[in-house]
Design an enzyme around this catalytic site. Structure first.
Site, mmCIF file in Angstrom:
data_model
loop_
_atom_site.group_PDB
_atom_site.id
_atom_site.type_symbol
_atom_site.label_atom_id
_atom_site.label_comp_id
_atom_site.label_asym_id
_atom_site.label_seq_id
_atom_site.Cartn_x
_atom_site.Cartn_y
_atom_site.Cartn_z
ATOM 1 N N GLU A 190 39.018 49.134 45.463
ATOM 2 C CA GLU A 190 39.561 47.417 45.854
ATOM 3 C C GLU A 190 39.884 47.738 44.088
ATOM 4 O OE1 GLU A 190 41.392 44.982 44.884
ATOM 5 O OE2 GLU A 190 38.767 43.821 44.058
ATOM 6 N N CYS B 242 41.121 40.098 40.861
ATOM 7 C CA CYS B 242 42.164 40.553 41.158
ATOM 8 C C CYS B 242 43.222 39.867 42.574
ATOM 9 C CB CYS B 242 41.615 41.936 41.902
ATOM 10 S SG CYS B 242 40.304 42.254 40.988
#
Length: 481
Positions: free
Chosen positions: A252, A286
């Site tokens: 990720e 993120c």
């Protein structure tokens, strides 16, 4: 040495707790800049011992029922210690009290509970009879992949432990956790809570260290799967190292997410929710919607609403619940974020709205900033900043907005604001792993999370997140009837 600096943190190596044999990591409070703890990193020998202990636990983590019960006990222990955990998280990460309980406690707890229930699922697939010749039947069973290297970023340590270790354990896999050097304390404590919850020997090790320790862990031949959260360059290095041993990865790696304000949306209603989403955790998320797209005819309304909202944003002491924006994690990162702002202005951008800085001499603070006047291919619109900074761009038509949103090397998240039916009609046209409409809602533990393009590989959370740690095995046999 400052008497408030704690130095008694041990690593969890298999079933033993021992002082690290590597370099000393100074853990600082980002709100003050003061060192609050010193942790000795692991040595490469300790990495080897941790992986060996995990390898010896493969196939010995108990029945699905036992693993499920252990994860529920772990969640109970964390819930009982929520005040202590919140205090430690605010100290090492800097997330303000206004959002820290939901981000750093409630969401990880839901993930652990989901993993506990997922451990009970029988995933065997019966494929039925095939005529042949000869006639045969088959089924697919799912087995744990083996030892998992779980490498966390600094911004949500407990969440990463819940997603990586919780999912792996639910699938029957032991883990060796490696924290970010910026926030090792919660993950070192997590290993103790796992012990207290009765997770079997070797199920969870927790170590600290830098790049050399990460590479040593990834390259260990006993590691079967690497689950990593971090930057694109670091993720690329992880993938290259894992490839040497043909190890599978879940990565990720961040995003540059677009927030599209639909033409029929009310700018006055959506400006606050959009800005608050990327300002929380000082923009260190993120999926933060840091590219805001507004239809040209509604742009001035949105700018006015944004300025009004920015005037209400409080920046300061994370322990003051009235503050929304806290510090960024370190002085080098503060300088990096500020450089993005400065270079955007040099490139011809303009500051549309700006927040205040706290009245303090300590800590690493960045003024909340909204920047406009630059095209989508500008550096500030294409690179992840990881700070309380967003950009504003106009679009002419919805087709134009979709094209701008997809014109990115990242593909993690898109946010749509406006009437739900209009948003749902275009939601499947964004090259991302998650689309939210009007904020979406709390984290869905039953939904997969991950990205397209350079935002990552594989998925976390949900059934897809559990299956990352399972290997399908086909069993086939002839039948005579």
């Amino acid at each position: 040495m400052n008497s408030t600096v704690k130095t008694d943190y041990d690593l969890k190596i298999g079933d033993s707790y021992e002082r690290g044999q590597g370099e000393t990591i100074s853990v600082t409070n980002p709100a003050t800049g003061q060192v609050i703890a010193e942790v000795r990193a692991a040595s490469l020998d300790q990495v080897e011992h941790a992986v060996a202990a995990a390898d010896s636990a493969v196939g010995k983590l108990g029945s699905p029922e036992e693993r499920s019960a252990a994860l529920h006990r772990l969640a109970d222990i964390i819930e009982a210690r929520k005040d202590e955990i919140l205090d430690l998280t605010i100290a090492e990460v800097g997330t303000p009290l206004s959002t820290a309980p939901g981000l750093h406690l409630d969401s990880p707890l839901r993930v652990l509970r989901f993993s506990a229930e997922s451990a009970l699922i029988d995933r065997t697939e019966y494929l039925g009879r095939q005529d042949g010749p000869p006639p045969n039947e088959a089924k697919v069973i799912y087995r744990p992949v083996g030892v998992v290297a779980a490498i966390a970023a600094y911004n949500y340590p407990l969440m990463f432990a819940a997603m990586k270790v919780g999912s792996a354990f639910a699938a029957g896999c032991p883990s060796v956790m490696l924290s970010s050097p910026h926030s090792p304390l919660i993950l070192l404590e997590f290993a103790k809570w796992a012990d207290e919850a009765g997770l079997p020997a070797g199920a969870v090790s927790s170590i600290a260290g830098g790049v050399d320790i990460a590479q040593g862990l990834i390259r260990n031949p006993r590691v079967a799967k690497v689950s990593f959260t971090g930057s694109v360059p670091a993720g690329t290095a992880v993938m290259k190292s894992a490839a040497d041993g043909l190890r599978d990865v879940v990565l990720e790696l961040g995003g540059k997410s677009a927030a599209i304000v639909l033409p029929s949306a009310d700018p006055a209603q959506v400006a606050g929710p959009i800005h608050s989403r990327y300002l929380r955790n000082a923009g260190q998320g993120c999926a933060s919607p840091t590219r805001i797209l507004v239809q040209q005819d509604r742009m001035q309304e949105f700018i006015e609403a944004s300025r009004e909202y920015y005037a209400t944003v409080r920046v300061g002491d994370p322990r003051d619940a009235s503050n929304l924006v806290g510090p960024v994690i370190s002085e080098p990162h503060r300088a990096r974020v500020q450089e993005y702002i400065d270079s955007a202005i040099e490139d011809g951008g303009t500051i549309i709205a700006e927040g205040a800085l706290p009245d303090t001499d300590g800590g690493w603070w960045v003024r909340p900033t909204l920047i406009g006047g630059l095209p989508n291919d500008a550096r500030i619109n294409q690179e992840e900043i990881f700070g309380p900074v967003a950009t504003l761009q106009p679009y002419e038509t919805i087709e134009n907005a979709i094209a701008i949103a997809n014109d990115s090397s990242f593909g993690l998240h898109a946010s749509l604001f406006g009437p739900v039916d209009e948003a749902l009609a275009i939601a499947d046209r964004f090259d991302v792993g998650l689309v939210t409409v009007n904020g979406g809602g709390p984290t869905r533990t039953d939904a997969p999370n991950g990205g397209w393009k350079t935002s990552g590989v594989g998925r976390e959370r949900g059934e897809a997140g559990i299956r990352e740690f399972l290997e399908p095995v086909t069993v086939q046999w002839p039948v005579t009837d």
